[in-house]
Write a protein that holds these residues in place. Structure first.
Motif, PDB file in Angstrom:
ATOM      1  N   PHE A  68       0.841  -1.195   0.000  1.00  0.00           N
ATOM      2  CA  PHE A  68       0.000   0.000   0.000  1.00  0.00           C
ATOM      3  C   PHE A  68       0.871   1.236   0.000  1.00  0.00           C
ATOM      4  N   LYS A  69       0.772   1.978  -1.079  1.00  0.00           N
ATOM      5  CA  LYS A  69       1.532   3.220  -1.103  1.00  0.00           C
ATOM      6  C   LYS A  69       0.869   4.228  -0.183  1.00  0.00           C
ATOM      7  N   MET A  70       1.624   5.138   0.286  1.00  0.00           N
ATOM      8  CA  MET A  70       1.013   6.220   1.052  1.00  0.00           C
ATOM      9  C   MET A  70       0.135   7.015   0.097  1.00  0.00           C
ATOM     10  N   ILE A  71      -1.085   7.180   0.430  1.00  0.00           N
ATOM     11  CA  ILE A  71      -1.952   7.931  -0.470  1.00  0.00           C
ATOM     12  C   ILE A  71      -2.520   9.143   0.246  1.00  0.00           C
ATOM     13  N   ASP A  72      -2.965  10.028  -0.584  1.00  0.00           N
ATOM     14  CA  ASP A  72      -3.461  11.282  -0.057  1.00  0.00           C
ATOM     15  C   ASP A  72      -4.980  11.295  -0.078  1.00  0.00           C
ATOM     16  N   VAL A  73      -5.567  10.452   0.707  1.00  0.00           N
ATOM     17  CA  VAL A  73      -7.027  10.333   0.667  1.00  0.00           C
ATOM     18  C   VAL A  73      -7.600  10.718   2.018  1.00  0.00           C
ATOM     19  N   GLU A  74      -8.726  11.386   1.962  1.00  0.00           N
ATOM     20  CA  GLU A  74      -9.359  11.849   3.184  1.00  0.00           C
ATOM     21  C   GLU A  74     -10.784  11.311   3.302  1.00  0.00           C
ATOM     22  N   GLN A  75     -11.162  11.055   4.527  1.00  0.00           N
ATOM     23  CA  GLN A  75     -12.571  10.761   4.754  1.00  0.00           C
ATOM     24  C   GLN A  75     -13.225  12.029   5.276  1.00  0.00           C
ATOM     25  N   ILE A  76     -14.318  12.383   4.642  1.00  0.00           N
ATOM     26  CA  ILE A  76     -15.040  13.562   5.102  1.00  0.00           C
ATOM     27  C   ILE A  76     -16.232  13.085   5.922  1.00  0.00           C
ATOM     28  N   CYS A  77     -16.421  13.682   7.052  1.00  0.00           N
ATOM     29  CA  CYS A  77     -17.581  13.348   7.866  1.00  0.00           C
ATOM     30  C   CYS A  77     -18.322  14.640   8.159  1.00  0.00           C
ATOM     31  N   ILE A  78     -19.570  14.690   7.794  1.00  0.00           N
ATOM     32  CA  ILE A  78     -20.346  15.910   7.998  1.00  0.00           C
ATOM     33  C   ILE A  78     -21.574  15.584   8.829  1.00  0.00           C
ATOM     34  N   ILE A  79     -21.808  16.368   9.830  1.00  0.00           N
ATOM     35  CA  ILE A  79     -22.976  16.155  10.681  1.00  0.00           C
ATOM     36  C   ILE A  79     -23.887  17.367  10.537  1.00  0.00           C
ATOM     37  N   ILE A  80     -25.072  17.126  10.027  1.00  0.00           N
ATOM     38  CA  ILE A  80     -25.980  18.250   9.799  1.00  0.00           C
ATOM     39  C   ILE A  80     -27.393  17.885  10.214  1.00  0.00           C
ATOM     40  N   ASN A  81     -28.260  18.869  10.190  1.00  0.00           N
ATOM     41  CA  ASN A  81     -29.650  18.621  10.579  1.00  0.00           C
ATOM     42  C   ASN A  81     -30.344  17.654   9.655  1.00  0.00           C
ATOM     43  N   PHE A  82     -31.289  16.959  10.220  1.00  0.00           N
ATOM     44  CA  PHE A  82     -32.026  15.947   9.487  1.00  0.00           C
ATOM     45  C   PHE A  82     -32.648  16.525   8.222  1.00  0.00           C
ATOM     46  N   GLY A  83     -32.532  15.776   7.142  1.00  0.00           N
ATOM     47  CA  GLY A  83     -33.183  16.179   5.902  1.00  0.00           C
ATOM     48  C   GLY A  83     -32.229  16.846   4.916  1.00  0.00           C
ATOM     49  N   LEU A  84     -31.066  17.288   5.430  1.00  0.00           N
ATOM     50  CA  LEU A  84     -30.150  17.986   4.534  1.00  0.00           C
ATOM     51  C   LEU A  84     -29.145  17.041   3.872  1.00  0.00           C
ATOM     52  N   GLY A  85     -29.089  15.818   4.359  1.00  0.00           N
ATOM     53  CA  GLY A  85     -28.075  14.886   3.879  1.00  0.00           C
ATOM     54  C   GLY A  85     -28.067  14.696   2.378  1.00  0.00           C
ATOM     55  N   SER A  86     -29.253  14.475   1.808  1.00  0.00           N
ATOM     56  CA  SER A  86     -29.307  14.214   0.368  1.00  0.00           C
ATOM     57  C   SER A  86     -28.895  15.433  -0.436  1.00  0.00           C
ATOM     58  N   LYS A  87     -29.296  16.596   0.071  1.00  0.00           N
ATOM     59  CA  LYS A  87     -28.973  17.838  -0.619  1.00  0.00           C
ATOM     60  C   LYS A  87     -27.453  18.012  -0.659  1.00  0.00           C
ATOM     61  N   LEU A  88     -26.865  17.749   0.492  1.00  0.00           N
ATOM     62  CA  LEU A  88     -25.429  17.892   0.622  1.00  0.00           C
ATOM     63  C   LEU A  88     -24.684  16.931  -0.300  1.00  0.00           C
ATOM     64  N   LEU A  89     -25.194  15.732  -0.350  1.00  0.00           N
ATOM     65  CA  LEU A  89     -24.575  14.713  -1.185  1.00  0.00           C
ATOM     66  C   LEU A  89     -24.614  15.147  -2.652  1.00  0.00           C
ATOM     67  N   GLN A  90     -25.744  15.740  -3.011  1.00  0.00           N
ATOM     68  CA  GLN A  90     -25.928  16.212  -4.374  1.00  0.00           C
ATOM     69  C   GLN A  90     -24.888  17.273  -4.718  1.00  0.00           C
ATOM     70  N   ILE A  91     -24.707  18.205  -3.792  1.00  0.00           N
ATOM     71  CA  ILE A  91     -23.720  19.266  -4.006  1.00  0.00           C
ATOM     72  C   ILE A  91     -22.328  18.650  -4.152  1.00  0.00           C
ATOM     73  N   ALA A  92     -22.016  17.726  -3.261  1.00  0.00           N
ATOM     74  CA  ALA A  92     -20.695  17.102  -3.279  1.00  0.00           C
ATOM     75  C   ALA A  92     -20.453  16.392  -4.596  1.00  0.00           C
ATOM     76  N   LYS A  93     -21.485  15.768  -5.102  1.00  0.00           N
ATOM     77  CA  LYS A  93     -21.339  15.043  -6.365  1.00  0.00           C
ATOM     78  C   LYS A  93     -21.013  15.982  -7.514  1.00  0.00           C
ATOM     79  N   ASN A  94     -21.631  17.163  -7.456  1.00  0.00           N
ATOM     80  CA  ASN A  94     -21.348  18.136  -8.505  1.00  0.00           C
ATOM     81  C   ASN A  94     -19.884  18.536  -8.533  1.00  0.00           C
ATOM     82  N   TYR A  95     -19.224  18.390  -7.388  1.00  0.00           N
ATOM     83  CA  TYR A  95     -17.831  18.805  -7.332  1.00  0.00           C
ATOM     84  C   TYR A  95     -16.870  17.634  -7.360  1.00  0.00           C
ATOM     85  N   GLY A  96     -17.346  16.517  -7.816  1.00  0.00           N
ATOM     86  CA  GLY A  96     -16.407  15.457  -8.113  1.00  0.00           C
ATOM     87  C   GLY A  96     -16.321  14.336  -7.094  1.00  0.00           C
ATOM     88  N   ILE A  97     -17.141  14.371  -6.095  1.00  0.00           N
ATOM     89  CA  ILE A  97     -17.116  13.242  -5.170  1.00  0.00           C
ATOM     90  C   ILE A  97     -18.112  12.201  -5.661  1.00  0.00           C
TER      91      ILE A  97
END
Lengths: 497, 221
Positions: B4-33
């Motif tokens: 396993f090479k050293m890689i530059d990968v991060e786990q993002i963890c976001i805690i937000i109010n109920f109901g916003l999760g899907s919206k957030l995911l959508q935004i993240a997808k637009n930016y390449g996640i």
């Protein structure tokens, strides 16, 4: 944004459709008396406040009790303890259910006490208790839910052959009304507590639902058996529709407070007793948790009193008035249309619907969203109410003309739809017929039956709840079918918005 | 493991109010996640009155995403613009390092100047897994030692100390996962407070682990 505020927002948006519908009716086809409208608005405010407070109470009081009770019972690992404990709990929770008592007293009244209030309440509760423990055993032993429903409803249809027309309606109504606002959160939490422990996560998701559906078949069966054994023929007395006396705006509410408080205390009592017994015999709850639960019970109490006072003081008479007013119009089509919209709007304000949806969101981690369930449910109840209106207008249509094909369709569907949705659908049948629907829509139906020529209040007026309990079975299974097809074709993505 | 090479990968963890999760995911997808998982949880509010009334719980959604560092930074910036983590109650986001990433190909990344966000290793993420119903004690213990609160996620699982079968079903007891972000200098106090209160060192009482936080948003002192 705290819990109460969140609930208030949620509830406000769900009560608005009814208010809008009534206002529109007032300005178009069914002008209403001003004081009736004022009372309706006061009622609406009480309902909104009450519902929000009640739902908070469910969250922090009733559900945790159901959860802890369920998991404690299971951990005994002894079948007879589970069966007996669940039966006792089911019996007492059901016997205290206000909606069942409302229905029973109406039956009592309409049949001039040939069928006493007490007998219906007790008999239906025995059925609920029995089926509840059976449903619990089903979860424990992984018996497929669709087969259980097929067997139960087959028995019901055999019994139905020997049941008189009047009792057919009453028994199906009893099923819808035994599972009311107090029972449903408790039963749902009970189901969830057991299934959440399963190591098979798919089974655990599926088994969180269906218990309410199974429990409500119990009431149908026992009431039918009662009618067959006692051979009572319900005599038909017409309920007089008196023009309400519009002297006072507040007194109808004030008069409601005392009896409602007693009803609600009764309804809460079994749950409080379960909590106390549980607390004495297993000391696992922390002080903080106990304080929270007690707070929750207080909330549930206050909220439910406010809610019921609002419904009884402001909504019931409005329902009868609208039903009567619309049914006396020349064009009978209006009655069907108004029925649809009222049914649609009313179910949105149903307390137990919120509890169910909350559970669905929780169990599926938000995969099945609120709107996705609410809309089919509202359409289903709207359709059910509209069909009930058709039945009032066309004397030839009997209740079983709807029920038989309806249940056959929903049972057949249960073999093709993901099991999760089978459970949800059958639960939502019991859930849709809660205090809001029962009082408001039943009042509307009664008013309509009273005004329509040749309609029989007992036969036509009752049976409405049965329809409300049936329609969601089909609607939500269709939803499940769509989910199934969609996830097969679309594959990777599911998005709601 | 050396492959396993050293890689530059991060786990993002976001805690937000109920109901916003899907919206957030959508935004993240637009930016390449390309991926994201939403969990339901509950958070606590520090408010005496609400606490007394038993209303201090709020439903939260927890979004987990994995991406290479650049994308992660970029997405966090964008999300920060949209959601405004800075305002109280708008949510928390943080990233932790990842050693190996499989299943996600073709990162999209641009050079983007790093700005905002609390930088580099000022925070720790403490994860505590305990039996159902114990999470509140964890939060209480942590709060006593200076934590601002925590997020509770429901789960299921069993350690070697607990396996059982009830009736005909295999049982995995319900668990609660508590996620606490703490400032580096408070971590030790918080952890020892939790260890003491919950006796986590004893077998079968639960587990606790700490991860380095690379970047954190939405935390304020």
């Amino acid at each position: 944004m705290n819990l109460l505020f969140f609930k208030l927002k949620e509830v406000l948006s769900s009560v608005l459709p009814i208010i809008v519908t009534v206002i529109i009716l007032n300005f178009t086809i069914a002008p209403l008396d001003v004081s009736l409208i004022i009372r309706f608005f006061i009622g609406a405010v009480l309902i909104i406040l009450g519902l929000a407070i009640f739902l908070c109470g469910v969250d922090i009081g009733i559900s945790p009790i159901g959860n802890s009770f369920g998991s404690t019972i299971i951990k005994t690992n002894k079948l007879w303890i589970v069966v007996i404990a669940i039966f006792i709990v089911g019996f007492f929770v059901s016997i205290a259910e206000p909606s069942l008592r409302i229905l029973a007293s109406q039956v009592d009244f309409v049949t001039s006490s040939v069928i006493s209030k007490e007998s219906i309440v007790v008999i239906a509760s025995i059925g609920v208790g029995t089926m509840l423990s059976l449903g619990f055993v089903r979860i424990l032993y992984n018996i497929p839910i669709n087969k259980v429903f097929t067997i139960l409803y087959s028995i019901i249809f055999i019994l139905a052959l020997f049941t008189s027309r009047e009792f057919l309606a009453i028994s199906f109504d009893a099923s819808g009304s035994t599972t009311g606002a107090m029972t449903i959160p408790f039963i749902l939490a009970l189901a969830h507590s057991v299934s959440a422990m399963k190591s098979d996560s798919k089974a655990s998701e599926e088994d969180s639902f269906g218990l309410v559906g199974i429990a409500s078949t119990g009431a149908i069966m026992t009431v039918m058996i009662m009618s067959i054994i006692s051979k009572t023929d319900a005599s038909t007395v017409s309920l007089e529709y008196n023009d309400p006396i519009f002297t006072s705006i507040f007194s109808p509410f004030i008069q409601q407070i005392a009896p409602t408080t007693i009803e609600v205390i009764l309804a809460l009592l079994p749950i409080v007793i379960i909590f106390l017994v549980f607390q004495i015999f297993s000391f696992k709850l922390s002080r903080k948790t106990i304080r929270k639960i007690v707070m929750g019970l207080v909330f549930a109490f206050i909220g439910f009193v406010l809610f019921l006072v609002g419904v009884n003081g402001g909504f019931m008479e409005m329902g009868v008035a609208i039903g009567y007013g619309v049914a006396t119009l020349e064009n009978k089509v209006y009655l069907v249309i108004v029925g649809f919209f009222l049914g649609f709007a009313t179910v949105l304000a149903e307390p137990s619907v919120y509890v169910l949806i909350h559970q669905i969101e929780d169990v599926t981690s938000g995969y099945i969203k609120r709107k996705v369930v609410l809309i089919p449910l509202a359409i289903a109840v709207g359709t059910a109410t509209a069909l009930s209106m058709v039945r009032i207008l066309v004397p030839g249509i009997q209740l079983w003309h709807y029920l038989l094909p309806g249940y056959v369709i929903s049972l057949v569907m249960s073999y093709f739809v993901p099991k999760l949705f089978v459970g949800i659908a059958f639960d939502s049948g019991g859930v849709a017929a809660g205090p809001m629907t029962i009082t408001f829509i039943l009042a509307f139906t009664r008013g309509a039956a009273e005004a329509a020529e040749g309609a029989n209040v007992l036969v036509d007026g009752f049976g409405m709840i049965a329809m409300v309990a049936l329609a969601p079975l089909i609607a939500l299974q269709i939803l499940g079918f769509i989910f199934k097809v969609k996830s097969k074709n679309g594959g990777i993505e599911y998005s709601d918005e | 493991m050396s492959s396993f090479k050293m890689i530059d990968v991060e786990q993002i963890c976001i805690i937000i109010n109920f109901g916003l999760g899907s919206k957030l995911l959508q935004i993240a997808k637009n930016y390449g996640i390309s991926n994201g998982t939403v969990l339901l949880g509950k958070g606590t509010v520090n408010n005496r009155i609400l606490d007394f009334l038993g209303l201090s719980d709020i439903r939260k959604e927890i979004v987990l995403m994995v991406a290479n560092k650049k994308t992660a930074d970029q997405v966090l910036e964008k999300l920060h613009d949209e959601i405004n983590f800075e305002k109280p109650g708008h949510g928390i986001a943080f990233t932790t390092s990842v050693r190996l990433l499989v299943g996600i190909g073709g990162y999209k990344s641009d050079n983007l100047k790093e700005r905002r966000g609390v930088d580099d290793n000022m925070y720790d993420a403490i994860t505590v897994i305990v039996d159902m119903g114990k999470a509140e004690y964890v939060i209480d213990a942590a709060t006593k030692a200076g934590s601002k609160g925590g997020t509770i996620i429901k789960g299921r699982g069993s350690g070697i100390h607990e396996t059982s079968k009830l009736f005909s079903m295999n049982i995995e007891p319900e668990k609660e996962i508590v996620l606490i972000l703490s400032e580096k200098d408070k971590t030790e106090a918080i952890v020892s407070s939790i260890r003491k209160e919950l006796k986590i060192d004893e077998p079968g009482k639960g587990i606790l682990y700490i991860q380095n936080v690379n970047k954190a948003y939405g935390l304020y002192k």
